[in-house]
Design a protein around this motif. Sequence first.
Motif, PDB file in Angstrom:
ATOM      1  N   VAL A  56       0.828  -1.203   0.000  1.00 42.90           N
ATOM      2  CA  VAL A  56       0.000   0.000   0.000  1.00 42.90           C
ATOM      3  C   VAL A  56       0.866   1.257   0.000  1.00 42.90           C
ATOM      4  N   ALA A  57       1.779   1.343   0.964  1.00 50.32           N
ATOM      5  CA  ALA A  57       2.609   2.541   1.086  1.00 50.32           C
ATOM      6  C   ALA A  57       3.863   2.210   1.883  1.00 50.32           C
ATOM      7  N   THR A  61       8.752   8.507   0.085  1.00 50.38           N
ATOM      8  CA  THR A  61       7.530   7.728   0.257  1.00 50.38           C
ATOM      9  C   THR A  61       7.148   7.087  -1.069  1.00 50.38           C
ATOM     10  N   TYR A  62       6.504   5.939  -0.956  1.00 48.27           N
ATOM     11  CA  TYR A  62       6.000   5.224  -2.120  1.00 48.27           C
ATOM     12  C   TYR A  62       4.550   4.842  -1.865  1.00 48.27           C
ATOM     13  N   TYR A  63       3.772   4.811  -2.938  1.00 45.30           N
ATOM     14  CA  TYR A  63       2.366   4.441  -2.826  1.00 45.30           C
ATOM     15  C   TYR A  63       1.969   3.523  -3.972  1.00 45.30           C
ATOM     16  N   VAL A  82      -3.958   3.850  -4.411  1.00 51.18           N
ATOM     17  CA  VAL A  82      -4.201   4.712  -3.254  1.00 51.18           C
ATOM     18  C   VAL A  82      -3.572   6.092  -3.390  1.00 51.18           C
ATOM     19  N   LYS A  83      -2.832   6.314  -4.458  1.00 49.84           N
ATOM     20  CA  LYS A  83      -2.184   7.619  -4.647  1.00 49.84           C
ATOM     21  C   LYS A  83      -3.214   8.737  -4.655  1.00 49.84           C
ATOM     22  N   PHE A 131      -4.297   8.306   0.138  1.00 45.23           N
ATOM     23  CA  PHE A 131      -3.631   7.870   1.366  1.00 45.23           C
ATOM     24  C   PHE A 131      -2.326   8.634   1.553  1.00 45.23           C
ATOM     25  N   THR A 132      -1.984   8.867   2.813  1.00 44.47           N
ATOM     26  CA  THR A 132      -0.716   9.523   3.143  1.00 44.47           C
ATOM     27  C   THR A 132      -0.028   8.772   4.269  1.00 44.47           C
ATOM     28  N   ILE A 133       1.216   8.391   4.047  1.00 42.76           N
ATOM     29  CA  ILE A 133       2.004   7.722   5.075  1.00 42.76           C
ATOM     30  C   ILE A 133       2.937   8.743   5.718  1.00 42.76           C
ATOM     31  N   LEU A 154      -0.952   5.884   8.727  1.00 38.19           N
ATOM     32  CA  LEU A 154      -1.517   5.848   7.382  1.00 38.19           C
ATOM     33  C   LEU A 154      -2.848   6.587   7.422  1.00 38.19           C
ATOM     34  N   SER A 183       8.164  -2.627  -2.281  1.00 39.92           N
ATOM     35  CA  SER A 183       6.868  -3.288  -2.366  1.00 39.92           C
ATOM     36  C   SER A 183       6.965  -4.801  -2.174  1.00 39.92           C
TER      37      SER A 183
END
Length: 128
Positions: free
Chosen positions: A48-49, A58-60, A64-65, A68-70, A81, A110
């Motif tokens: 997910v992230a 950060t990666y998404y 969810v881009k 969502f924010t990690i 999250l 990932s």
Amino acid sequence: QVQVVESGGGLVQAGGSLRLSCAASGRTFSGCAMGWFRQAPGKEREFVAGISWSGGITYYADSVKGRFTISRDNAKNTVYLQMNSLKPEDTAVYYCAVSRGGSSWYAGHSEYSEYEYWGQGTQVTVSS
């Protein structure tokens, strides 16, 4: 003993928001990236992230881009999250993971193999 504990899951209507938290303890996690994965019924666990130790990278997942924010607080060994504009297809058990450390995470963020410690998961259910 290392512990990774997620919290914040629950039931929410489509379009709503939830904030998941994950606290890691039991050793020093300096230099370790952290990530969130999820697994829906009948499906494989998916990335997910992810967030680097510094928080600067950060990666998404594409799914969810923009929604969502990690983020992380290293003083608390905690990663968050923030999930907005939730959709029924976001329904899953969400797992937090701590990376093994090292630069391989940037290319393999990932992949399950990049993570050493996992939490037990928290259920997120989005109703339509």
